[in-house]
Design a protein around this motif. Structure first.
Motif, mmCIF file in Angstrom:
data_model
loop_
_atom_site.group_PDB
_atom_site.id
_atom_site.type_symbol
_atom_site.label_atom_id
_atom_site.label_comp_id
_atom_site.label_asym_id
_atom_site.label_seq_id
_atom_site.Cartn_x
_atom_site.Cartn_y
_atom_site.Cartn_z
ATOM 1 N N GLU A 116 2.895 2.210 -18.865
ATOM 2 C CA GLU A 116 3.678 0.991 -19.069
ATOM 3 C C GLU A 116 2.913 -0.263 -18.659
ATOM 4 O OE1 GLU A 116 3.979 3.029 -16.673
ATOM 5 O OE2 GLU A 116 5.007 2.233 -14.907
ATOM 6 N N GLY A 162 13.467 -2.948 0.901
ATOM 7 C CA GLY A 162 12.287 -3.409 0.170
ATOM 8 C C GLY A 162 12.232 -4.927 0.116
ATOM 9 N N GLU A 213 -1.470 6.116 -7.869
ATOM 10 C CA GLU A 213 -0.242 5.942 -7.094
ATOM 11 C C GLU A 213 -0.214 4.611 -6.369
ATOM 12 O OE1 GLU A 213 0.232 9.327 -4.601
ATOM 13 O OE2 GLU A 213 0.716 10.656 -6.279
ATOM 14 N N ARG A 220 5.563 -1.624 -8.873
ATOM 15 C CA ARG A 220 6.949 -1.649 -8.415
ATOM 16 C C ARG A 220 7.228 -2.857 -7.520
ATOM 17 N NH1 ARG A 220 6.889 3.101 -6.193
ATOM 18 N NH2 ARG A 220 6.071 3.926 -8.144
ATOM 19 N N GLY A 227 -1.736 7.708 -16.074
ATOM 20 C CA GLY A 227 -0.484 7.924 -15.369
ATOM 21 C C GLY A 227 0.429 6.713 -15.366
ATOM 22 N N ALA A 270 0.653 2.119 -8.910
ATOM 23 C CA ALA A 270 2.068 2.258 -9.262
ATOM 24 C C ALA A 270 2.935 1.541 -8.229
ATOM 25 C CB ALA A 270 2.440 3.733 -9.343
ATOM 26 N N GLY A 271 2.522 1.626 -6.980
ATOM 27 C CA GLY A 271 3.253 0.920 -5.925
ATOM 28 C C GLY A 271 3.211 -0.584 -6.160
ATOM 29 N N VAL A 287 11.124 -8.661 0.399
ATOM 30 C CA VAL A 287 9.896 -9.448 0.330
ATOM 31 C C VAL A 287 10.270 -10.902 0.549
ATOM 32 C CG1 VAL A 287 7.962 -10.180 -1.088
ATOM 33 C CG2 VAL A 287 8.895 -7.883 -1.355
ATOM 34 N N ARG A 340 5.345 -15.305 -5.244
ATOM 35 C CA ARG A 340 5.995 -15.193 -6.549
ATOM 36 C C ARG A 340 5.075 -15.514 -7.715
ATOM 37 N NH1 ARG A 340 8.934 -13.165 -3.188
ATOM 38 N NH2 ARG A 340 11.198 -13.392 -3.091
ATOM 39 N N THR A 392 14.097 -1.288 -4.519
ATOM 40 C CA THR A 392 13.180 -2.350 -4.906
ATOM 41 C C THR A 392 13.227 -2.650 -6.391
ATOM 42 O OG1 THR A 392 11.296 -0.972 -5.474
ATOM 43 C CG2 THR A 392 11.634 -1.448 -3.149
ATOM 44 N N THR A 423 9.785 -6.115 -8.309
ATOM 45 C CA THR A 423 10.828 -6.561 -7.380
ATOM 46 C C THR A 423 10.979 -8.078 -7.378
ATOM 47 O OG1 THR A 423 10.418 -4.698 -5.913
ATOM 48 C CG2 THR A 423 11.513 -6.590 -4.959
ATOM 49 N N VAL A 424 9.880 -8.768 -7.533
ATOM 50 C CA VAL A 424 9.949 -10.231 -7.506
ATOM 51 C C VAL A 424 9.782 -10.802 -8.914
ATOM 52 C CG1 VAL A 424 9.130 -10.364 -5.147
ATOM 53 C CG2 VAL A 424 7.484 -10.404 -7.021
ATOM 54 N N GLU A 476 4.995 -12.493 -2.271
ATOM 55 C CA GLU A 476 5.671 -13.539 -1.505
ATOM 56 C C GLU A 476 5.601 -14.875 -2.223
ATOM 57 O OE1 GLU A 476 4.265 -13.930 2.451
ATOM 58 O OE2 GLU A 476 4.791 -11.868 3.039
ATOM 59 N N THR A 525 7.981 5.526 -18.265
ATOM 60 C CA THR A 525 7.847 5.312 -16.838
ATOM 61 C C THR A 525 7.397 6.580 -16.146
ATOM 62 O OG1 THR A 525 9.729 3.836 -17.047
ATOM 63 C CG2 THR A 525 9.042 4.432 -14.818
ATOM 64 N N ILE A 526 6.532 6.420 -15.169
ATOM 65 C CA ILE A 526 6.122 7.603 -14.443
ATOM 66 C C ILE A 526 6.795 7.611 -13.080
ATOM 67 C CG2 ILE A 526 3.891 7.461 -15.532
ATOM 68 C CD1 ILE A 526 2.976 6.946 -12.490
ATOM 69 N N ALA A 566 5.454 7.989 -9.856
ATOM 70 C CA ALA A 566 4.590 7.947 -8.673
ATOM 71 C C ALA A 566 5.340 7.367 -7.479
ATOM 72 C CB ALA A 566 3.358 7.120 -8.959
ATOM 73 N N VAL A 567 4.783 7.618 -6.327
ATOM 74 C CA VAL A 567 5.466 7.253 -5.087
ATOM 75 C C VAL A 567 5.009 5.914 -4.527
ATOM 76 C CG1 VAL A 567 6.075 8.062 -2.801
ATOM 77 C CG2 VAL A 567 5.510 9.700 -4.600
ATOM 78 N N SER A 568 5.951 5.088 -4.131
ATOM 79 C CA SER A 568 5.638 3.784 -3.544
ATOM 80 C C SER A 568 5.596 3.889 -2.026
ATOM 81 C CB SER A 568 6.682 2.771 -3.971
ATOM 82 O OG SER A 568 6.911 1.810 -2.983
ATOM 83 N N ASP A 569 5.162 2.798 -1.403
ATOM 84 C CA ASP A 569 5.130 2.770 0.054
ATOM 85 C C ASP A 569 6.518 2.529 0.630
ATOM 86 O OD1 ASP A 569 2.530 3.210 0.009
ATOM 87 O OD2 ASP A 569 1.909 1.174 0.459
ATOM 88 N N ARG A 570 7.367 1.946 -0.148
ATOM 89 C CA ARG A 570 8.705 1.594 0.310
ATOM 90 C C ARG A 570 9.486 2.821 0.772
ATOM 91 N NH1 ARG A 570 7.664 -3.373 1.268
ATOM 92 N NH2 ARG A 570 7.152 -4.576 -0.595
#
Lengths: 390, 390
Positions: free
Chosen positions: B212, A94, B183, B190, B209, B186-187, A96, B165, A29, B194-195, B163, A16-17, A19-23
């Motif tokens: 996975e 986070g 990045e 993530r 980067g 990556a977001g 949805v 799914r 999340t 979540t869903v 949303e 796993t890396i 990196a930054v999410s928008d959340r």
DNA sequence: CTGAAAGCGCTTACAG
DNA sequence: CTGAAAGCGCTTACAG
């Protein structure tokens, strides 16, 4: 000369890396990692494992679920402060929204379906692109389905689309015309109506037995007639036609266009000027000689599609015929690259993208009126057509 | 010569025909026509207006809703008699299970999404067809989404897919390679996690980067190298390259392939042999002269794509150069009709359909293993390549 | 403006 | 094998 088709697999290390999410809080999340929301501050009940839901947001914001729903659903009548608090809570967790649950209450956006025999081919892509564009702009998703020409599969897909509550189904491309076919479609119309959905024809004319199903089509007949007229203007008196025999909407209309064009321009008319070929290059290559090798070969050919026209090029070339000096050829579709053949193919260009756009707009109820749509075509003249030889 | 693009509309009378449906009782399937099920025998409650639901079927069959669910959900542990009765009731009422509700309980089939920059083009269609085929065979639907290369739209689509799914998202085609891009992706990964969904690369390599995220790709590098080797075998020592500059996965890999091919075959290597062109015919036509009109023009050209190669044909022809006598040309994609150019285009053929199939199978968990997939390509040799001139 | 309650249509333990 | 109940996650009248 021809390298083998080989298949190799490369292993990839699972890791796993960071990196930054928008959340605001990425940790919140991460799914299935224990109590989703509750884990952070003041957990309620040890049950929750799935994603965070509306109730979690409500608890986090200290309001009732109904209030969260109002904020997210875009209702006015919400205190600005409350709204801010709810939005913050949602972002922090986070959250949805579950579109499935929303759809169940009649609020969600239902997808529209694009149903065609085969997905390959240029005509399909352009039409689908148009439909997708409209769908996306309005927050809908486009479902892509292919029947491979099998009724059973078609039936199965319609059933699935009913279950999934698609907003509308675009039946795209040529179709049968017989009574059995009409009855099958009528069944779909009824099944779809049961779940509040509807059927639309796209890139094909309406079915006589099914006038309540709207159609968005382009002018096959007019397009072919324009091709014939173009050849007549170049002095051709004997124009042949290579295309599929009657039995489908597209072949029927294009053959009609040829026959009407021949009549209206006072050209030579006889059965010997028509050769049957399905819509492939190979079929065009096979059928064209039936005309070229006959007693009184035509000086020009109108082909049902560009595919057939490319086949005609092959046949002409195999006989040492020059295009257009010895034989003029017109296609239909204006597919990519046909302009770069030698010579470039003169062809009829239908507004593929536009019929997709129009059909989607009608499907989504973005357009009023209760009429069918028939769009015009244009003739792209290139080097494959020229004056008849003196 | 060019008929105007006209739009006409034809009115259609709204009426209903009486064709036969598959349903045992077509009347029961007509929507919004008063109490759906109750209308026929012993109506319960005057409320119902929508489609018939599971409870209606239960009442009609004289069993509990749970039992109907068991029968329809395919549970064993149901009395054969009961099953028969329930099935009969369902058929009689024209019942269609609500897939949305079912999905909410984790039972439904979630769709998989095919996300690409543009839908037009041959490569897209073939790949999508492969993915759709696998999806359909397994009862899933395929969602088609295009970003038009806009990050904002991409973001919006991913949000909608979350949303709704979607079971998985196939990111198809070339992409950026910079840190910002990684990045952003990556977001998405993530958000999708979540869903309970996931991302997959299709027709592009994995992101360094983001190891996975699995990738299903074909061998760009190997394909181009095979093209270069083919030319080397024909005696060419000076082989040029026309393609997009670095900055995307596809251009990078194909340029890499060229450079490696040149080195491994001991061919002439210098910057002047590379000209930049985006993936269109026009760009190929514009860039090719940079090579042809230079001091020491190459005797052969490797093009990033067939589009570029067609542009190279145009440029060569404009200069009176014969293909392949004066200039050999190789493309990449094996798009339709390029075999019918004069001469036919020698080109690399990637397994477009297969990567769609493989990606969909992995997305649906139909395949075990935790490795990336890299499929081989084949070289289709036609008339555009020949021995170097003595 | 906001909350408690009922409902959308299904499925799944939990008890018979 | 079958039923009654609770729950999936949301929205919408209905009352404050």
């Amino acid at each position: 000369m021809r390298s083998p088709f080989r298949r190799s697999e490369t292993t990839v290390a699972a890791c796993t890396i960071g990196a930054v999410s928008d959340r605001a809080d990425p940790n919140a999340t991460i799914p299935a990692a224990g109590p989703a929301a509750g884990g952070r501050r003041g957990s309620r009940g040890p049950k929750k494992v799935g994603a965070v839901n509306l109730r979690d947001v409500a608890a986090h914001a200290g309001v009732a679920p109904a209030t969260v729903s109002r904020v997210l659903g875009g209702s006015r009548h919400v205190n600005p402060d409350t709204r801010t608090r709810v939005l913050a809570a949602a972002a922090e967790l986070g959250y949805v929204v579950n579109g499935l649950a929303r759809a169940m209450t009649g609020r969600g956006t239902r997808s529209i379906a694009f149903l065609t025999a085969e997905m390959a081919g240029f005509t399909f892509g352009a039409t689908a692109a148009g439909a997708e564009s409209v769908a996306a702009e309005n927050g809908h998703l486009l479902l892509l389905c292919t029947t491979h020409g099998r009724a059973e599969r078609e039936r199965q897909i319609i059933a699935t689309l009913c279950e999934q509550r698609a907003a509308a189904v675009l039946l795209v491309g040529s179709s049968g015309t017989d009574r059995l076919y009409t009855e099958r479609i009528a069944g779909y119309v009824r099944d779809l109506a049961t779940v509040g959905s509807k059927l639309l024809f796209c890139g094909r004319p309406g079915l006589p037995g099914l006038p309540e199903v709207r159609s968005v089509d382009y002018d096959h007949v007019g397009g072919i007639k324009a091709a014939v007229s173009h050849l007549a203007a170049l002095g051709h008196r004997s124009v042949g036609y290579v295309g599929a025999p009657r039995g489908g909407t597209m072949p029927d209309l294009r053959l009609d266009g040829y026959l009407m064009g021949v009549r209206e321009n006072g050209l030579e008319a006889r059965p010997g000027l028509v050769a049957h070929a399905q819509n492939t290059i190979e079929e065009g290559e096979r059928a064209t000689p039936l005309l070229l090798d006959a007693d009184r070969p035509p000086s020009a050919l109108v082909c049902m599609t560009d595919n057939v026209a490319v086949g005609a090029y092959r046949a002409a070339r195999a006989r040492g015929l020059r295009i257009p000096e010895d034989l003029s050829i017109v296609g239909f579709d204006d597919a990519p690259v046909v302009g770069d053949l030698t010579p470039g193919l003169t062809t009829v260009r239908p507004p593929f993208r536009q019929i997709g756009v129009d059909a989607a707009e009608i499907a989504l109820g973005l357009r009023d009126g209760d009429t069918d749509v028939l769009l015009g075509t244009s003739l792209t003249v290139r080097g494959s057509t020229g004056p008849v030889r003196a």
